[in-house]
Design a protein around this motif. Structure first.
Motif, PDB file in Angstrom:
ATOM      1  N   TYR A 285      -5.680   4.539   7.834  1.00  0.00           N
ATOM      2  CA  TYR A 285      -4.358   4.388   7.212  1.00  0.00           C
ATOM      3  C   TYR A 285      -3.957   2.931   7.270  1.00  0.00           C
ATOM      4  N   ALA A 287      -0.451   0.806   7.698  1.00  0.00           N
ATOM      5  CA  ALA A 287       0.979   0.911   7.971  1.00  0.00           C
ATOM      6  C   ALA A 287       1.600  -0.462   7.798  1.00  0.00           C
ATOM      7  N   TYR A 289       4.960  -2.540   8.776  1.00  0.00           N
ATOM      8  CA  TYR A 289       6.171  -2.527   9.603  1.00  0.00           C
ATOM      9  C   TYR A 289       7.290  -3.291   8.904  1.00  0.00           C
ATOM     10  N   GLU A 309       1.005  13.204   8.328  1.00  0.00           N
ATOM     11  CA  GLU A 309       1.420  11.807   8.200  1.00  0.00           C
ATOM     12  C   GLU A 309       2.803  11.541   8.788  1.00  0.00           C
ATOM     13  N   GLN A 313       3.353   8.776  11.480  1.00  0.00           N
ATOM     14  CA  GLN A 313       4.353   7.712  11.317  1.00  0.00           C
ATOM     15  C   GLN A 313       5.254   7.617  12.549  1.00  0.00           C
ATOM     16  N   ASN A 314       5.617   8.776  13.101  1.00  0.00           N
ATOM     17  CA  ASN A 314       6.445   8.760  14.305  1.00  0.00           C
ATOM     18  C   ASN A 314       5.734   8.059  15.462  1.00  0.00           C
ATOM     19  N   LEU A 316       3.548   5.733  15.142  1.00  0.00           N
ATOM     20  CA  LEU A 316       3.486   4.306  14.822  1.00  0.00           C
ATOM     21  C   LEU A 316       4.833   3.631  15.068  1.00  0.00           C
ATOM     22  N   VAL A 317       5.912   4.371  14.824  1.00  0.00           N
ATOM     23  CA  VAL A 317       7.236   3.801  15.096  1.00  0.00           C
ATOM     24  C   VAL A 317       7.380   3.529  16.594  1.00  0.00           C
ATOM     25  N   THR A 327      10.497  -0.637  12.986  1.00  0.00           N
ATOM     26  CA  THR A 327      10.153   0.629  12.365  1.00  0.00           C
ATOM     27  C   THR A 327       9.058   0.431  11.331  1.00  0.00           C
ATOM     28  N   VAL A 328       8.534   1.554  10.856  1.00  0.00           N
ATOM     29  CA  VAL A 328       7.481   1.529   9.844  1.00  0.00           C
ATOM     30  C   VAL A 328       8.126   1.768   8.493  1.00  0.00           C
ATOM     31  N   LEU A 331       3.454   3.950   4.933  1.00  0.00           N
ATOM     32  CA  LEU A 331       2.229   4.440   5.550  1.00  0.00           C
ATOM     33  C   LEU A 331       1.400   5.079   4.444  1.00  0.00           C
TER      34      LEU A 331
END
Length: 612
Positions: A285, A287, A289, A309, A313-314, A316-317, A327-328, A331
């Motif tokens: 993926y 991402a 930011y 996803e 994403q959570n 990755l945040v 935050t992202v 994605l």
RNA sequence: CGGGAUGUAGCUCAGUUGGGUUGAGAGUUGCCGCUUUGGAAGCGGAAGGUCGUAGGUUCAAAUCCUACCAUCCCGACCA
């Protein structure tokens, strides 16, 4: 209301702009008109429906102890900068309409009101003695949706009820949340909708627990997973379950094998004669930011599982701070064009290994150790492993060389187990439930018309909204927020109840309860009886339309069906016996009633229909 | 923002491939008249179009080319 003075324009054919039944019907029946993409005029019939829904919402909110207010739609950027959401909401994929006023001040049109309400709470709430407080409003919201859709289902301007609660502590907030949960059940039940409350992801709003209220309909944009025992229901974004048991691996020794043309799990398993549960799949993926930093994420997961996803994403945040971001904002699975921008050489797509070398990423131009500039690509893969892949032994996976896989591999031997173990697997229909493994998940589609959140202190801390407790200490207010898409709810009702002839409104939110149709306007007796019924019904509180247009009967019947008024009264053939026909729109049942019974009968039916 | 499609009368659509006085057309809505009066009925009449916008090619453009705009559908966001 008599039909001639009322603006009623019905369309014979489905408008080309509409796709789903409810959107087509609202346009055909003259409830709405599109003014721009995602922007609609609510015509008189629609406005009555929206008022009915609003009133139900209002009654239930008031009953739950909330107070109505009205907050500004035009909001200063400063408030949003304080909460840290200005950038993410107005830039890139942001959904906030932003503008600059004549004094060069930045303003935004409110997509939601956490900032405003928290600023007010900061000003006005000083003491625990004032708590709890729960404020709500029913108002137009503005969101510059990336893709407006399906009429009122996803507009850029829409009517929403939003409520914000303030409590002294977590326990108080949870209590308020429970009250709102009950209020929402009441609202949907009274609106005559089939629905389900589900566990939900909190998304950009933030906070801990949240639930969505889903109106069940095939056209729904969300997938719901639930168990037949009624003990579990969740949005697929949030859903958890037990994965199927892994089949023991047929591989005993670690070796690299030639596997030509097996760039999918399916082909590879067929070639190697193994179960997808013996495979570690590596998914890439990219991402982005909020500071512009791009991170390439390699997720290792068991071959039979898919990545959720939203969960990814959570995760990755949570790691945003590592990249000096908060935050992202995007994605995606990088396509060929996206890969070219950062890949140093072509990726072994379909054959990637968990230890895919960082050298596949172009080194940053000035080659600093850390990428600081906005838009930089972090020159190391962020490696995550899903729980399902951790316990695998003697697994098969990519070799980083096209046409070859490694079999019989083990973590700690051929491959290093990534440091970060996460749960990013997607629960799917047929999985066993966590609470009871004998229950399997079933699927349904839903339209999200309500969402309630336990926000906690995210906004109150950001904006410094505190109160003084009994001990004289300053404490952040503990918040909750609760939304209902009023205009979306109204359209969902149509999506849920219609037939080939038109809309079938639930009685509680129908624009009118009844319509008196005069088949032959040249017949003075019919006209007289209709006029009298019309007057008496309205006086008795039965909201009634009178269709005495000089049209053929068929035209008026068609229109009455199309606009979906629950009860139709026809002053027709049986009038000579002192009777009129009363037809139930939903069931098509017709019965002849003596004139004097019409008002009390309808009153009784309507009361019964509304008292659910 | 990426991918796909569409734009011709109030609405639904033909016509564009292969440019042309054979007419910018059909159905429907709205208007007028007659007829009819229990499921969008019938007959007649008149009206309604910058062919998305702007350029270009051509003796000639709804039709070919370029750009732009708008709308819809598929993905990421959300009530």
């Amino acid at each position: 209301m008599r039909l001639p003075p009322m603006l009623l324009v019905t369309l014979r054919e489905d408008p080309a702009e509409a796709e789903i039944p409810s959107h087509k019907l609202l346009l055909r029946a003259g409830y709405i008109r599109r003014i721009a993409s995602g922007v609609y005029a609510y015509l008189p019939l629609m406005w009555r429906v929206l008022q009915k829904v609003s009133q139900i919402v209002r009654e239930e909110m008031n009953a739950a102890g909330a107070q109505e207010c009205l907050l500004p739609q035009l909001q200063p950027a400063e408030l949003w900068q304080e909460s840290g959401r200005w950038e993410t909401y107005t830039k890139a994929e942001g959904i906030m309409f932003a503008l600059i006023d004549r004094q060069q001040r930045e303003m935004g049109l409110g997509p939601t009101h956490e900032e405003v309400i928290t600023a007010i709470a900061r000003d006005m709430i000083r003491s625990y003695r004032q708590l709890p407080v729960n404020l709500y409003q029913i108002q137009t919201k503005f969101r510059d949706e990336i893709r407006p859709r399906f009429g009122l289902m996803r507009g850029r301007e829409f009517i929403m009820k939003d409520a914000y609660s303030f409590d002294a502590d977590e326990a108080g907030m949870k209590l308020t949340y429970q009250k709102m949960n009950q209020a929402y059940h009441n609202i949907l039940r009274r609106s005559g909708l089939k629905f389900r409350a589900v566990d939900a992801d909190s998304g950009a709003i933030g906070g801990s627990g949240s639930q969505e209220f889903m109106v069940l309909a095939e056209a729904g944009e969300d997938e719901i997973l639930y168990t037949a025992d009624g003990k579990y229901a969740a949005n697929v974004e949030k859903a958890v379950s037990l994965p199927a048991d892994a089949v023991p691996s047929p591989f005993t020794t670690a070796e690299k094998r030639e596997t030509p043309g097996t760039d999918t799990i399916e082909k590879m398993c067929k070639f190697l004669q193994c179960s997808p549960t013996c495979v570690v799949k590596n998914v890439l993926y990219q991402a982005v930011y909020d500071n512009g930093m791009m991170v390439l994420v390699l997720v290792s997961i068991r071959g039979d599982q898919d990545v959720n996803e939203v969960k990814l994403q959570n995760e990755l945040v949570k790691l945003a701070a590592d990249y000096r971001a908060t935050t992202v904002i995007a994605l995606t699975v990088p396509d060929a064009a996206a890969q070219e921008k950062w890949a140093a050489k072509p990726l072994p797509l379909g054959y990637m290994a968990p230890d895919l070398a960082d050298s596949y990423i172009k080194p940053p131009k000035p080659a600093p150790v850390e990428v600081k500039a906005a838009g930089g690509v972090v020159p190391k893969f962020l490696r995550l492993v899903d729980q399902t892949a951790v316990a695998l032994q003697n697994f098969a996976t990519g070799s980083d060389e096209a046409g070859y896989h490694v079999v019989g591999a083990n973590w700690g031997q051929e491959f290093k187990l990534p440091d970060r173990v996460v749960d990013v697997r997607k629960a799917t229909v047929g999985d066993r439930a966590l609470h009871d493994a004998s229950q399997t998940l079933q699927t349904a589609r839903g339209i999200e018309i309500g969402h309630i959140f336990q926000l906690g202190t995210k906004y109150s801390q950001a904006l410094g909204a505190t109160y003084t407790n009994e001990q004289g200490e300053d404490r952040p207010l503990v918040m909750g927020c609760y939304g209902v898409g009023v205009s979306r709810l109204a359209q969902s009702a149509v999506e849920q109840a219609h037939d080939k002839d038109g809309i079938i409104w639930p009685v509680s939110i129908a624009p009118y309860h009844a319509i008196v149709v005069v088949p032959n306007v040249a017949d003075a007796e019919q006209m007289q009886a209709a006029a009298q019924l019309y007057t008496e019904l309205n006086q008795a509180g039965v909201e009634t339309l009178l269709d005495d247009r000089n049209e053929r009967a068929g035209v008026k019947f068609k229109d009455a069906d199309l606009i979906g008024i629950p009860y139709r009264i026809v002053t027709g053939k049986s009038l000579k016996d002192g009777k009129v026909e009363v037809v139930n729109r939903a069931t098509r049942e017709m019965q002849e009633l003596p004139l004097v019974y019409v008002v009390p009968t309808l009153q009784e039916w309507i009361a019964a229909a509304i008292a659910v």
